[in-house]
Motif scaffolding. Structure first.
Motif, PDB file in Angstrom:
ATOM      1  N   ALA A 152       1.160  -1.262   0.092  1.00 31.04           N
ATOM      2  CA  ALA A 152       0.290   0.192  -0.064  1.00 31.04           C
ATOM      3  C   ALA A 152       0.704   1.305  -0.043  1.00 31.04           C
ATOM      4  N   ASP A 153       1.795   1.300   0.816  1.00 30.46           N
ATOM      5  CA  ASP A 153       2.971   2.406   0.756  1.00 30.46           C
ATOM      6  C   ASP A 153       3.374   2.792  -0.510  1.00 30.46           C
ATOM      7  N   ARG A 154       3.867   1.575  -1.471  1.00 32.12           N
ATOM      8  CA  ARG A 154       4.467   1.807  -2.688  1.00 32.12           C
ATOM      9  C   ARG A 154       3.664   2.330  -3.434  1.00 32.12           C
ATOM     10  N   LEU A 155       2.360   1.812  -3.474  1.00 31.59           N
ATOM     11  CA  LEU A 155       1.007   2.334  -4.530  1.00 31.59           C
ATOM     12  C   LEU A 155       0.819   3.729  -4.079  1.00 31.59           C
ATOM     13  N   ARG A 156       0.744   4.303  -2.793  1.00 35.90           N
ATOM     14  CA  ARG A 156       0.574   5.465  -2.329  1.00 35.90           C
ATOM     15  C   ARG A 156       1.795   6.475  -2.980  1.00 35.90           C
ATOM     16  N   ALA A 157       2.984   5.880  -3.105  1.00 31.60           N
ATOM     17  CA  ALA A 157       4.041   6.667  -3.568  1.00 31.60           C
ATOM     18  C   ALA A 157       4.431   6.701  -5.023  1.00 31.60           C
ATOM     19  N   ALA A 158       3.577   5.702  -5.756  1.00 33.09           N
ATOM     20  CA  ALA A 158       3.762   5.648  -7.247  1.00 33.09           C
ATOM     21  C   ALA A 158       3.211   6.776  -7.856  1.00 33.09           C
ATOM     22  N   PRO A 159       3.889   7.110  -9.157  1.00 33.34           N
ATOM     23  CA  PRO A 159       3.184   8.379  -9.991  1.00 33.34           C
ATOM     24  C   PRO A 159       2.141   7.899 -10.532  1.00 33.34           C
ATOM     25  N   LEU A 213       0.623   3.849 -11.918  1.00 32.85           N
ATOM     26  CA  LEU A 213      -0.755   3.335 -11.559  1.00 32.85           C
ATOM     27  C   LEU A 213      -1.568   2.989 -12.631  1.00 32.85           C
ATOM     28  N   GLN A 214      -1.542   4.021 -13.612  1.00 31.63           N
ATOM     29  CA  GLN A 214      -2.569   3.869 -14.774  1.00 31.63           C
ATOM     30  C   GLN A 214      -1.777   2.591 -15.849  1.00 31.63           C
ATOM     31  N   ARG A 215      -0.520   2.294 -15.405  1.00 32.04           N
ATOM     32  CA  ARG A 215       0.002   1.108 -16.549  1.00 32.04           C
ATOM     33  C   ARG A 215      -0.360  -0.071 -15.856  1.00 32.04           C
ATOM     34  N   GLY A 216      -0.867  -0.174 -14.819  1.00 32.04           N
ATOM     35  CA  GLY A 216      -0.980  -1.605 -14.331  1.00 32.04           C
ATOM     36  C   GLY A 216      -1.082  -2.015 -12.838  1.00 32.04           C
ATOM     37  N   ALA A 217      -0.278  -1.043 -11.952  1.00 33.14           N
ATOM     38  CA  ALA A 217      -0.023  -1.032 -10.719  1.00 33.14           C
ATOM     39  C   ALA A 217      -1.173  -1.145 -10.085  1.00 33.14           C
ATOM     40  N   ALA A 218      -2.184  -0.205 -10.211  1.00 33.45           N
ATOM     41  CA  ALA A 218      -3.295   0.144  -9.714  1.00 33.45           C
ATOM     42  C   ALA A 218      -4.321  -1.178  -9.755  1.00 33.45           C
ATOM     43  N   ALA A 219      -4.371  -1.458 -11.096  1.00 33.46           N
ATOM     44  CA  ALA A 219      -5.145  -2.947 -11.245  1.00 33.46           C
ATOM     45  C   ALA A 219      -4.842  -3.954 -10.579  1.00 33.46           C
ATOM     46  N   GLU A 220      -3.392  -4.167 -10.584  1.00 35.71           N
ATOM     47  CA  GLU A 220      -2.929  -5.407  -9.624  1.00 35.71           C
ATOM     48  C   GLU A 220      -3.132  -4.934  -8.347  1.00 35.71           C
ATOM     49  N   VAL A 224      -0.179 -12.123  -0.857  1.00 30.82           N
ATOM     50  CA  VAL A 224       0.052 -10.961  -0.809  1.00 30.82           C
ATOM     51  C   VAL A 224       1.786 -10.914  -1.213  1.00 30.82           C
ATOM     52  N   THR A 225       2.521 -11.465  -0.718  1.00 30.44           N
ATOM     53  CA  THR A 225       3.840 -11.480  -1.238  1.00 30.44           C
ATOM     54  C   THR A 225       4.134 -11.773  -2.802  1.00 30.44           C
ATOM     55  N   ARG A 226       3.290 -12.781  -3.216  1.00 32.99           N
ATOM     56  CA  ARG A 226       3.373 -13.085  -4.642  1.00 32.99           C
ATOM     57  C   ARG A 226       3.178 -11.730  -5.347  1.00 32.99           C
ATOM     58  N   GLU A 252       5.760  -9.054  -5.475  1.00 30.22           N
ATOM     59  CA  GLU A 252       6.710  -9.373  -6.305  1.00 30.22           C
ATOM     60  C   GLU A 252       6.254  -9.159  -7.696  1.00 30.22           C
ATOM     61  N   CYS A 253       5.146  -9.092  -8.208  1.00 33.93           N
ATOM     62  CA  CYS A 253       4.614  -9.028  -9.606  1.00 33.93           C
ATOM     63  C   CYS A 253       4.582  -7.486  -9.796  1.00 33.93           C
ATOM     64  N   LEU A 254       4.289  -6.601  -8.594  1.00 27.08           N
ATOM     65  CA  LEU A 254       4.087  -5.184  -8.566  1.00 27.08           C
ATOM     66  C   LEU A 254       5.373  -4.521  -8.549  1.00 27.08           C
ATOM     67  N   ARG A 255       6.478  -5.438  -8.262  1.00 31.30           N
ATOM     68  CA  ARG A 255       7.762  -4.554  -8.301  1.00 31.30           C
ATOM     69  C   ARG A 255       8.320  -4.033  -9.686  1.00 31.30           C
ATOM     70  N   PRO A 256       8.134  -4.609 -10.718  1.00 26.61           N
ATOM     71  CA  PRO A 256       8.549  -3.949 -12.034  1.00 26.61           C
ATOM     72  C   PRO A 256       7.802  -2.820 -12.304  1.00 26.61           C
ATOM     73  N   LEU A 257       6.362  -2.709 -11.764  1.00 24.14           N
ATOM     74  CA  LEU A 257       5.417  -1.678 -12.139  1.00 24.14           C
ATOM     75  C   LEU A 257       5.610  -0.581 -11.343  1.00 24.14           C
ATOM     76  N   LEU A 258       6.109  -0.423 -10.284  1.00 21.31           N
ATOM     77  CA  LEU A 258       6.318   0.437  -9.408  1.00 21.31           C
ATOM     78  C   LEU A 258       7.768   0.965  -9.481  1.00 21.31           C
TER      79      LEU A 258
END
Length: 109
Positions: free
Chosen positions: A15-22, A26-33, A98-100, A103-109
């Motif tokens: 959640a913290d990483r999502l809050r800090a993301a531009p 977020l629009q390129r897939g991080a928010a959807a994940e 959550v961990t999985r 890990e998938c979100l890492r390249p998106l953020l």
């Protein structure tokens, strides 16, 4: 009583990483994940609280709300697991989920 700290800590990290993301990320897939994870955690909590009832789907409140939705869903699941005296296996499965996704979100953020 079940210690759900690993679950809430893992959820808050994402959640913290999502809050800090531009917005662009977020629009390129991080928010959807993030929303998909929030929906999964909410579904699990609802299954514990009302196993005979069909779970409601968390609405899409937009890319800027997904971090908060994830935080709420994770907290709800942790509390549901504690109150239901769930098994360690159920908690471990939730943390693994959550961990999985983290890990998938890492390249998106």
């Amino acid at each position: 009583m079940l210690d759900t700290t690993p679950l809430t800590a893992a959820v808050e990290r994402i959640a913290d990483r999502l809050r800090a993301a531009p917005q662009s990320r977020l629009q390129r897939g991080a928010a959807a994940e993030g929303l998909a994870l929030a929906r999964e955690l909410a579904r699990r909590a609802q299954r514990i609280e009302a196993p005979d009832k069909e779970p409601m789907i968390m609405p899409d409140a937009g890319v800027f709300a997904v971090a908060d939705q994830l935080g709420v869903a994770g907290t709800d699941l942790a509390e549901s697991l504690r109150m239901a005296a769930a098994s360690q296996r159920e908690l471990d499965e939730a943390v693994e989920c959550v961990t999985r996704v983290g890990e998938c979100l890492r390249p998106l953020l």
